[in-house]
Design an enzyme around this catalytic site. Sequence first.
Site, PDB file in Angstrom:
ATOM      1  CD  GLU A 108      44.617  28.618  36.374  1.00 39.97           C
ATOM      2  OE1 GLU A 108      43.615  29.015  35.760  1.00 39.97           O
ATOM      3  OE2 GLU A 108      45.618  29.330  36.557  1.00 39.97           O
ATOM      4  CG  HIS A 109      44.858  30.739  41.575  1.00 37.69           C
ATOM      5  ND1 HIS A 109      45.508  31.850  42.051  1.00 37.69           N
ATOM      6  CD2 HIS A 109      44.371  31.082  40.359  1.00 37.69           C
ATOM      7  CE1 HIS A 109      45.412  32.839  41.166  1.00 37.69           C
ATOM      8  NE2 HIS A 109      44.713  32.388  40.125  1.00 37.69           N
ATOM      9  CG  HIS A 128      40.522  31.474  38.083  1.00 34.16           C
ATOM     10  ND1 HIS A 128      40.550  32.395  39.104  1.00 34.16           N
ATOM     11  CD2 HIS A 128      41.645  31.684  37.356  1.00 34.16           C
ATOM     12  CE1 HIS A 128      41.639  33.136  38.990  1.00 34.16           C
ATOM     13  NE2 HIS A 128      42.316  32.730  37.932  1.00 34.16           N
ATOM     14  CD  GLU A 136      43.691  36.099  38.384  1.00 30.90           C
ATOM     15  OE1 GLU A 136      43.770  35.252  39.309  1.00 30.90           O
ATOM     16  OE2 GLU A 136      43.700  35.786  37.176  1.00 30.90           O
TER      17      GLU A 136
END
Lengths: 430, 412
Positions: free
Chosen positions: A69-70, A66, A146
């Site tokens: 992905e950022h 993840h 997040e």
Amino acid sequence: MKVLVISLIFVLIFPVMGFSEVKEEVLKNGLKLIFIRDTSSAVATFQVWYKVGSIDEPEGKSGISHLLEHMMFRGSKNYPGNVFSKIIQAQGGIDNAFTTKDYTVYFQKLSPSKLQVSIDLESDRMANLLFNSDDFELEKKIVLEERRQRYEDDPESLIIEEVIGLAFKAHPYRKPIIGWSDDIISITLDDLKRYYHEYYCPGNAFIIVAGDINFSDLKEKIREKFEKIPSCTPSRKTFYEPEQYGEKRVILKKQTHLPLVVMAYKVPAFPNKDSISIEVLSTILGEGKSSRLYRTLVTEKALAVDVSTANSPLSRDGFLFFIIASVKSPDKVDDVEKIIKEEIERIKKELPHEKEIEKAKNQVEASFLFSQDSVFGHALYIGKFEVLGTWKLIEKYKEDIMKVTAKDVQDVANRYFKAENLSVGVLLPK
Amino acid sequence: MDFKTFTLKNGAKIKYLYRDSIPIVYLSVLIPASPLDEIKPSVAYLTAHLLTHGTKTRTVTEIEDEIDFFAISIDKKITHDYTMLTLATTKRHLKEALNLFFDILLNPTFPEEELKKELIRVEKSLRQMEEDPSYIAYKNFIKQLFDKHPYGRAVEGEPEELKNITRQDIVDFYKKFYNPQRMIFSVVGSLEEKELKELIENPIEQWQAVQYSRNLNPPLFKKRQQPLKIFIKREDLTQSTIILGFEGISRQDPDFYAVSVMNYILGGGGLTSRLARQVREERGLAYSIYSTFLPYLMPGAFYVEVKTKNENTQYVINLIIEEIKKMKNSEVSDEELKDAKAFLVGSFPLRIDTMKKISEFLPVMDFYGLGDDYIAKYPEYIEKVTKQDIKRVAQRILNTDGYIVVVVGKDL
């Protein structure tokens, strides 16, 4: 007799629900291209799927898929800086990405005439991602925010995270996709680079383009940018989960008005046929207001405000069948759990009605058709099967669903819905 | 977009678009009935929700059985201005679906028992929503902004006031406002015009209209000389939720398009907006930050929402104010203007890229009087906006003196 007639109609109908037109092509470096011609809207979608998700993460580095992905939005060699979304939006498109336990998808939705922009940007970040260390530190902070927003301050997500973590002792599905905070903090830029080089390459990816598109023209444009990117062979771990000896339980006390009961049974994934029978079982038990659990817990006994079931057969490995109930008050939690278990025992003993099986099949047909209402959703639907090996498995999936009998549903209830497969989470008000 | 509009004898309209790519059909109906018409909060919401709880010929159980067995869905959406129902069905079960849909729309009985159950459900669900920091912040913000006006409360109502609602309230609301005279239907999908007449026009046309009008009062906004700061303490939270905002504009406001462009540049444009750049991309202070405005029939709100780690609360508020001031004090750049227009114009098709979206969009377009040529005209409306317009609307709307800021969190 009526039921039989309906079944026959169904068998006749499913084959004509073929896809508009789907074609595939494999480039020399192993990159598979899947084209879906769908002229129903003025919007096309370009999706790059990497077959890597939290299931592949090394120990102590949960959340690395993840976090990567950022970073994919923080610039590549020919497009430095965080200009990716800016370029897409200036073309009237939108872009985003998401990471799951099994794969990571980058997508744009834009006019078919602008697809070259996607090709240029996506090929550059597949081959030449920049790893700016200031950006990396910022993205870590953003991901921690997040996590706070989606888990720490959201008790319902947190209890589900706890149950998953409890259900699997060794299997990597126990890790949250976003990662645990300490793991996220410990990830270094070098870790991220290694991970990118190991998994982000043509041989571990595929591209889906859907919309009002010209196959051959598009194929050439993609070939020009992607075929020169060197491939890789990612390492694949073998997953296993040690035997479970009894029911497991976690209780979480947080600020909430309604208690939540989360029950999770370990179940197999498609193409294992049982996963399909479990899909049918899911509709019977907990999908819709006519489902057995809803009728009993919400309508008749009024112990719960809501109850539903969720299964994810299209996983790379067997995952969990969830039953989730919002309970009216803390003193009703035990009753709710007891009734859920009674309903499961009932299915084990009495065959479900033919009408319930028929209903499940109608619902599968409808969700198959409605998934094609959006070009984007249509592409996602196909991509999920491709992750399992090939999108052509859709045919097998449809065939298997049509064959499910009441006896099959009863069998899977007996095989998987037992204490040795069960983890329970209870969220209570603090 | 090649849709047709039919006006029926009883005043109802039908927007119709034939699409045969998938054998499915959507039918939406917009009912001009909302909290604006309520005597007691929650009545509009409950009326819509109770439609599927019993008709003259079907019990609630029978309705639920049919919905699930035929894999039909009936979505109910209640906004501050209108109610909308959307039926989705496969072509194969179209007749059964329409039969059910018109039955719930024309013949609901609102059983007393079902109302009681629904009141308990709504009360529980509102109490649960009130645990959600975004909901708490928003609820307090609109309450301050709109005071007692219906725009100042959630369409679901307030948990404390539910006990006063009677079956008669629901029946009266239905009788007056569920009236074909002003309803706007839309049909999108695999259905020939001939079938449309037989299956849909006929049942609607048999419905008798009664003359009525909505009695709408605009909200009265307080003039504030200084910011109003509200803090709601929640010990358990790791982040502060911040909502900062003020009065916005109505959908009919001539500045609507200029405000759309301005908002995109300020905080509406995802990761590329000025607010996202300052707060998220350059400082890593939040996962999400955005600005938005609610263009209702009458002026709605304009606000920014963000969640950030507790200790950054004041810093983030300052950054928001700074960006808002910048928007008022200097013109946006040529590039910003060009990109914003390109996005708003270019992405318009995304708003109507599925049959479902089209089915829900067509009645809304009619309701707000945007014209049947709206989809074709939209680019022109946006292209006309100038840098001066943006600065002018920023000065008109962005209220740096009398804003309301709500913080939900551990401390300030």
